[in-house]
Design a protein around this motif. Structure first.
Motif, PDB file in Angstrom:
ATOM      1  N   THR A 170       0.842  -1.199   0.000  1.00 27.83           N
ATOM      2  CA  THR A 170       0.000   0.000   0.000  1.00 27.83           C
ATOM      3  C   THR A 170       0.873   1.242   0.000  1.00 27.83           C
ATOM      4  N   ILE A 191      -5.110   9.072  -1.238  1.00 26.86           N
ATOM      5  CA  ILE A 191      -5.779   7.796  -1.465  1.00 26.86           C
ATOM      6  C   ILE A 191      -4.798   6.683  -1.147  1.00 26.86           C
ATOM      7  N   THR A 193      -3.532   3.386  -1.812  1.00 29.48           N
ATOM      8  CA  THR A 193      -3.646   2.613  -3.036  1.00 29.48           C
ATOM      9  C   THR A 193      -2.902   1.288  -2.902  1.00 29.48           C
ATOM     10  N   ARG A 194      -3.615   0.192  -3.111  1.00 27.69           N
ATOM     11  CA  ARG A 194      -3.024  -1.134  -3.020  1.00 27.69           C
ATOM     12  C   ARG A 194      -2.509  -1.605  -4.377  1.00 27.69           C
ATOM     13  N   THR A 195      -1.388  -2.309  -4.367  1.00 29.84           N
ATOM     14  CA  THR A 195      -0.861  -2.977  -5.549  1.00 29.84           C
ATOM     15  C   THR A 195      -0.759  -4.464  -5.234  1.00 29.84           C
ATOM     16  N   ALA A 209      -8.152  -2.184  -7.682  1.00 31.76           N
ATOM     17  CA  ALA A 209      -8.149  -1.459  -6.411  1.00 31.76           C
ATOM     18  C   ALA A 209      -8.402  -2.400  -5.257  1.00 31.76           C
ATOM     19  N   ARG A 230     -10.018   0.294 -10.569  1.00 25.09           N
ATOM     20  CA  ARG A 230      -9.282   1.308  -9.827  1.00 25.09           C
ATOM     21  C   ARG A 230     -10.144   2.429  -9.251  1.00 25.09           C
ATOM     22  N   GLN A 231     -11.184   2.832  -9.916  1.00 24.30           N
ATOM     23  CA  GLN A 231     -11.987   3.941  -9.427  1.00 24.30           C
ATOM     24  C   GLN A 231     -13.053   3.435  -8.464  1.00 24.30           C
ATOM     25  N   ASN A 245     -15.074   7.059  -2.171  1.00 26.81           N
ATOM     26  CA  ASN A 245     -13.969   6.112  -2.113  1.00 26.81           C
ATOM     27  C   ASN A 245     -13.591   5.866  -0.649  1.00 26.81           C
ATOM     28  N   ASP A 282     -11.096   4.497   0.580  1.00 25.12           N
ATOM     29  CA  ASP A 282      -9.655   4.585   0.804  1.00 25.12           C
ATOM     30  C   ASP A 282      -9.124   6.017   0.706  1.00 25.12           C
ATOM     31  N   ARG A 283     -10.020   6.975   0.575  1.00 24.43           N
ATOM     32  CA  ARG A 283      -9.609   8.372   0.421  1.00 24.43           C
ATOM     33  C   ARG A 283      -9.696   9.100   1.760  1.00 24.43           C
TER      34      ARG A 283
END
Length: 410
Positions: free
Chosen positions: A106, A117, A119-121, A139, A155-156, A205, A207-208
């Motif tokens: 993250t 945000i 953001t996970r990868t 996401a 992603r959104q 979102n 995660d925001r």
């Protein structure tokens, strides 16, 4: 200092790390790990998701000529696969019935208006090669029992559809539309039998964090989340039918407000109920599949998934317990699910998943490391033997070396 400030302070301490285990190791492990496992309850906390899946029948995979293609996770069944020189892992890690199906890192992505945000990868097991491959399209990702498919969100967030990803071909085989259900989906998890999904919905979102809601933390200002959970949907994987129910974020009665955007919903051990984590005792609220609050099931009364994500053993006779170490030592415990009494004391730092009825995969401190430089290990009830499964993670939050595991039954 209020709850969110305490969480921020804890995260900053974790990011800094220490040269050796501090004198208050036991207390810090208990409180810090609880806070780190609440994605939405605490403003800065990052999702630490463990998808611990039960068995489900999975049809054999076929190649383009119709021949059977073996899954890497299936071919390794019964073997313990270790890669102690790899962190993050590159090759399949597995023990007993469980395998590391995927993991994620993250990072915080700052927006033009100073919002952030998280953001996970994801790195997902390629079932052809047995190696973990980065898949930056998603996401959010949850792996199904059997490790043949995954549910993904684009992603959104919040997303208007859920993708069913084939882990052999790495292609989305179909999309389940979710548009108009509570705004959109911000998180999704499989039921223990893999036949249903629970999709938590939000109007923003989750995660925001918002600069307009910033608060002072350790002599600086940091953006905060806003309450945005709208409810949840129970989704039939086969048909795509979704049954949505309104459920705003839990409001702490002491503070009169929701902390974070709203915790995602998860299925309980047998899939008959759902639950959410809360930032006060008893730690979880159970609900029926329509959202009505109900008592905790008898076998799950003493389950604390924040402190010991492994939960109930496969045969239901034991339950993973919290940290049981001393000032400078690590230890875990397993309990009687009926009474909550300790049955055995084990090695390890945090019990993540049951490999079988007698062995567990856990985090434990790497030799010479601090409390946050931990590696995956395999421990056995009644034995002092510890088998290292992976290399050690970095203690620095939001860095490429700080990875979070996603397990599934192979």
């Amino acid at each position: 200092m209020n709850v969110e400030e305490l969480v921020r302070a804890t995260l900053r301490e974790q990011a800094a790390g220490t040269e050796s285990a501090p004198a208050d190791l036991a207390g810090r492990v208990l409180t810090a790990r609880r806070r780190r496992r609440t994605r939405h309850l605490a403003g800065a906390a990052v999702t630490t998701v463990l998808v611990v899946a039960a068995a489900v029948g999975v049809p054999a995979a076929l190649d383009r000529d119709g021949d059977t293609v073996g899954l890497a996770s299936e071919a390794s069944r019964g073997r313990t696969l270790t890669h102690v020189d790899q962190s993050p892992p590159r090759d399949l890690i597995a023990a007993g019935e469980q395998a590391l199906a995927a993991y994620f890192t993250t990072r915080k992505v700052e927006q033009p208006n100073r919002d952030e945000i998280a953001t996970r990868t994801y790195s997902v097991l390629d079932q052809k090669t047995g190696r973990y491959e980065v898949d930056a399209r998603w996401a959010y990702l949850a792996v199904a029992p059997g490790m043949r498919t995954a549910a993904v969100l684009e992603r959104q967030l919040p997303a208007t559809r859920i993708g069913i990803l084939d882990l052999l071909t790495r292609k989305v085989t179909r999309w389940i539309p979710m548009e108009g259900l509570g705004g959109g989906v911000g998180a999704v998890e499989f039921s223990p039998d893999g036949k249903k999904l629970i999709a938590t919905t939000y109007d923003k979102n989750p995660d925001r964090t918002y600069w307009s809601k910033k608060i002072p933390v350790n002599n600086t200002e940091e953006p905060q989340p806003v309450s945005s959970r709208t409810g949840f949907a129970i989704v039939d994987v086969g048909s795509g039918a979704a049954d949505w129910h309104a459920l705003p974020a839990f409001t702490d009665p002491e503070f009169g407000r929701a902390f974070g955007s709203g915790e995602k919903l998860r299925f309980n051990d047998d899939g008959t109920l759902v639950y959410e984590f809360i930032n006060m005792m008893p730690g979880r609220i159970f609900r029926d599949l329509r959202g009505k609050e109900v008592p905790a099931p008898p076998k799950e009364k003493h389950v604390d998934l924040m402190m010991a994500p492994a939960g109930l053993s496969p045969n239901g006779e034991l339950v993973a317990g919290p940290f049981a170490g001393g000032l400078r030592t690590t230890a875990t415990q397993v309990l009687d699910p009926r009474t909550g009494d300790r049955v055995a004391k084990l090695k390890g730092q945090e019990l993540l998943v049951w490999a079988d009825d007698e062995r567990l995969i856990a985090w434990d401190i790497a030799a010479g490391g601090n409390e946050f430089e931990n590696r995956l290990v395999l421990i056995t009830i009644g034995s002092d033997k510890v088998v290292s499964l992976s290399g050690a993670r970095t203690p620095k939050d939001y860095s490429p070396g700080r990875w979070e595991p996603i397990f599934a039954k192979r």
